[in-house]
Structures are given as C-alpha cells and as structure tokens.
Design a protein around this motif. Structure first.
Motif, PDB file in Angstrom:
ATOM      1  N   ASN A  32       0.805  -1.314   0.033  1.00 19.70           N
ATOM      2  CA  ASN A  32      -0.130  -0.102  -0.147  1.00 19.70           C
ATOM      3  C   ASN A  32       0.841   1.325   0.031  1.00 19.70           C
ATOM      4  OD1 ASN A  32      -2.253  -1.588   0.054  1.00 19.70           O
ATOM      5  ND2 ASN A  32      -2.238  -1.655   2.349  1.00 19.70           N
ATOM      6  N   LEU A  33       0.195   2.387  -0.130  1.00 21.85           N
ATOM      7  CA  LEU A  33       0.955   3.886  -0.123  1.00 21.85           C
ATOM      8  C   LEU A  33       0.314   4.713   0.633  1.00 21.85           C
ATOM      9  CD1 LEU A  33       0.745   4.028  -4.119  1.00 21.85           C
ATOM     10  CD2 LEU A  33       2.664   3.340  -2.777  1.00 21.85           C
ATOM     11  N   LYS A  34       1.247   5.175   1.508  1.00 21.49           N
ATOM     12  CA  LYS A  34       0.687   6.341   2.646  1.00 21.49           C
ATOM     13  C   LYS A  34       0.984   7.812   1.977  1.00 21.49           C
ATOM     14  CE  LYS A  34       0.477   7.630   7.311  1.00 21.49           C
ATOM     15  NZ  LYS A  34       0.934   7.107   8.818  1.00 21.49           N
ATOM     16  N   TYR A  35      -0.205   8.396   1.749  1.00 22.40           N
ATOM     17  CA  TYR A  35      -0.159   9.915   1.467  1.00 22.40           C
ATOM     18  C   TYR A  35      -0.011  10.837   2.532  1.00 22.40           C
ATOM     19  CZ  TYR A  35      -0.875   8.819  -3.682  1.00 22.40           C
ATOM     20  OH  TYR A  35      -0.606   8.548  -4.683  1.00 22.40           O
ATOM     21  N   LYS A  36       0.624  11.489   2.817  1.00 23.90           N
ATOM     22  CA  LYS A  36       0.802  12.646   4.064  1.00 23.90           C
ATOM     23  C   LYS A  36       0.712  13.909   3.084  1.00 23.90           C
ATOM     24  CE  LYS A  36       3.842   9.992   6.789  1.00 23.90           C
ATOM     25  NZ  LYS A  36       5.022   9.953   7.724  1.00 23.90           N
ATOM     26  N   LEU A  37      -0.201  14.766   3.566  1.00 22.69           N
ATOM     27  CA  LEU A  37      -0.685  15.871   2.710  1.00 22.69           C
ATOM     28  C   LEU A  37      -0.511  17.150   4.039  1.00 22.69           C
ATOM     29  CD1 LEU A  37      -2.332  13.763   1.630  1.00 22.69           C
ATOM     30  CD2 LEU A  37      -3.596  15.800   0.586  1.00 22.69           C
ATOM     31  N   SER A  38      -0.069  18.276   3.506  1.00 18.94           N
ATOM     32  CA  SER A  38      -0.002  19.525   4.380  1.00 18.94           C
ATOM     33  C   SER A  38      -0.859  20.472   3.464  1.00 18.94           C
ATOM     34  CB  SER A  38       1.417  20.026   4.562  1.00 18.94           C
ATOM     35  OG  SER A  38       1.406  21.124   5.306  1.00 18.94           O
ATOM     36  N   VAL A  39      -2.060  20.795   3.721  1.00 15.96           N
ATOM     37  CA  VAL A  39      -2.835  21.442   2.868  1.00 15.96           C
ATOM     38  C   VAL A  39      -3.258  22.873   3.379  1.00 15.96           C
ATOM     39  CG1 VAL A  39      -5.244  21.693   2.003  1.00 15.96           C
ATOM     40  CG2 VAL A  39      -4.077  19.373   2.367  1.00 15.96           C
ATOM     41  N   MET A  40      -2.866  23.803   2.544  1.00 21.96           N
ATOM     42  CA  MET A  40      -3.029  25.461   3.044  1.00 21.96           C
ATOM     43  C   MET A  40      -4.471  25.481   2.775  1.00 21.96           C
ATOM     44  SD  MET A  40      -1.150  28.795   1.654  1.00 21.96           S
ATOM     45  CE  MET A  40      -1.753  28.400  -0.154  1.00 21.96           C
ATOM     46  N   ILE A  41      -5.130  26.383   3.820  1.00 20.76           N
ATOM     47  CA  ILE A  41      -6.169  26.881   4.026  1.00 20.76           C
ATOM     48  C   ILE A  41      -6.214  28.180   3.952  1.00 20.76           C
ATOM     49  CG2 ILE A  41      -8.389  27.004   5.243  1.00 20.76           C
ATOM     50  CD1 ILE A  41      -7.890  24.051   4.575  1.00 20.76           C
ATOM     51  N   GLY A  42      -7.022  29.096   2.865  1.00 17.45           N
ATOM     52  CA  GLY A  42      -7.115  30.368   2.658  1.00 17.45           C
ATOM     53  C   GLY A  42      -5.808  30.779   1.957  1.00 17.45           C
ATOM     54  N   ASP A  43      -5.288  31.926   2.597  1.00 14.52           N
ATOM     55  CA  ASP A  43      -4.114  32.679   2.140  1.00 14.52           C
ATOM     56  C   ASP A  43      -3.296  32.592   3.405  1.00 14.52           C
ATOM     57  OD1 ASP A  43      -5.247  33.778   0.016  1.00 14.52           O
ATOM     58  OD2 ASP A  43      -5.946  35.557   1.127  1.00 14.52           O
ATOM     59  N   ALA A  44      -2.932  31.014   3.620  1.00 13.75           N
ATOM     60  CA  ALA A  44      -1.955  30.692   4.556  1.00 13.75           C
ATOM     61  C   ALA A  44      -2.580  30.940   5.995  1.00 13.75           C
ATOM     62  CB  ALA A  44      -0.547  31.152   4.240  1.00 13.75           C
ATOM     63  N   ASP A  45      -3.754  30.958   6.064  1.00  9.72           N
ATOM     64  CA  ASP A  45      -4.201  31.308   7.448  1.00  9.72           C
ATOM     65  C   ASP A  45      -3.714  30.055   8.502  1.00  9.72           C
ATOM     66  OD1 ASP A  45      -5.669  33.627   6.393  1.00  9.72           O
ATOM     67  OD2 ASP A  45      -7.466  32.318   5.902  1.00  9.72           O
ATOM     68  N   PHE A  46      -3.947  28.985   8.107  1.00 10.94           N
ATOM     69  CA  PHE A  46      -3.195  27.595   8.535  1.00 10.94           C
ATOM     70  C   PHE A  46      -3.379  26.415   7.729  1.00 10.94           C
ATOM     71  CE2 PHE A  46      -7.866  27.538   9.455  1.00 10.94           C
ATOM     72  CZ  PHE A  46      -7.899  26.413   9.389  1.00 10.94           C
ATOM     73  N   TRP A  47      -2.697  25.343   8.163  1.00 10.20           N
ATOM     74  CA  TRP A  47      -2.808  24.298   7.316  1.00 10.20           C
ATOM     75  C   TRP A  47      -3.596  23.247   8.157  1.00 10.20           C
ATOM     76  CZ3 TRP A  47       0.851  28.114   7.119  1.00 10.20           C
ATOM     77  CH2 TRP A  47       1.506  28.269   5.777  1.00 10.20           C
TER      78      TRP A  47
END
Length: 163
Positions: A32-47
């Motif tokens: 299997n494959l594990k995906y690790k995402l860091s997703v920016m919300i808005g204009d870098a308000d938070f991740w």
C-alpha cells in the motif's frame, strides 16, 4: 533513538549502501501507499495535516478517475466549517499523477509525500479518504465499463460492498 547517531553509525561502519538497499527492497514489497498532505487553507491562514492509505490498485483507479474531471471542477471539500479546502480536478490529477509533491502549481503551501506501507487502506488523519469514499459511493454507478472494472479492484469498492 537519535536518528543522527543511527546514520552516523551506518556511515562509520560503511553500511549506508547496504541499509539503503535493504530499505528499497522492503519498500518494494509493501502493498500500500501512505499519502501525507499538508494542505494550506485560505491565504496561509493555517494548514490541515491529512494522511491516508490506499492500495496500489486504488492509485491506478484514482489516476484514471481524476482524468474524468476538468481542471476547475469541484470534486469535494475536506476540513470543517470555515476551514474547508475545495479539491478540484487539477489538484486530484496532481496528487495521483505527479511526483513533484505539489498540488497547486508552484504553491509550496499545499504539498504531499508518498511512502510505501503495509498499513491497511483508510483514513489516518483528516478526512481525505472519507471524502473520496463518499464521492465515489455516490457516483460509481455512472462510470463507464473500463473505469468501473478498475473501481471494482479498489479498497473503496470493497468497503461499499461490505457495508
């Protein structure tokens, strides 16, 4: 354990190459494959940090499925209330077909990495896998024959079938 000391030990004992070969061999047998995402919300308000596990069959299906969307088609949203991230066709294509780790063009705020694992498919953090599952559950009956045949080999289909 201190990772720096571990790698210093490998280097000092001339075991670095052997270790890298060992890791590569072990990872190639992982299913299997594990995906690790860091997703920016808005204009870098938070991740939002998200991670999920899929099978290699899931990835083959998701690569083809993501091509059924235009770049700006909204596919689903992740997150909650005022901190939702809308996932469009282009982001899904980048996630399942690119290897550079960026989801939104040159934006470094939304990135991912993939690593082999023997963990079972599903959600590990966030709600990305669940969002994919919900979208697929509501639309798989409309897939063409080729896409449906790929879908029937996925962990998503197994989960739908068993519930």
């Amino acid at each position: 354990m201190n990772e720096t000391l571990f790698f210093d030990f490998l280097k000092e004992k001339n075991l670095t190459e052997d270790f890298n070969k060992f890791v590569k061999t072990k990872q190639s047998s992982m299913k299997n494959l594990k995906y690790k995402l860091s997703v920016m919300i808005g204009d870098a308000d938070f991740w939002l940090d998200m991670s999920f596990v899929i099978t290699k069959e899931d990835k083959a299906f998701l690569q083809k499925w993501s091509n059924t969307f235009d770049d700006y088609d909204e596919v689903f949203s992740t997150g909650y209330e005022n901190s939702e991230k809308e996932w469009d066709g282009k982001m899904l294509k980048n996630l399942f077909q690119n290897v550079d780790g960026l989801l939104e063009g040159s934006c470094l705020g939304t990135s991912y990495k993939v690593e082999p694992t023997d963990d079972e498919p599903g959600e590990t953090e966030g709600d990305f896998y669940d969002s994919l599952y919900n979208r697929l559950e509501n639309s798989y009956e409309n897939f063409d024959e080729d896409l449906l045949n790929l879908f029937k080999k996925t962990s998503f289909y197994e989960y739908i079938k068993n519930n």
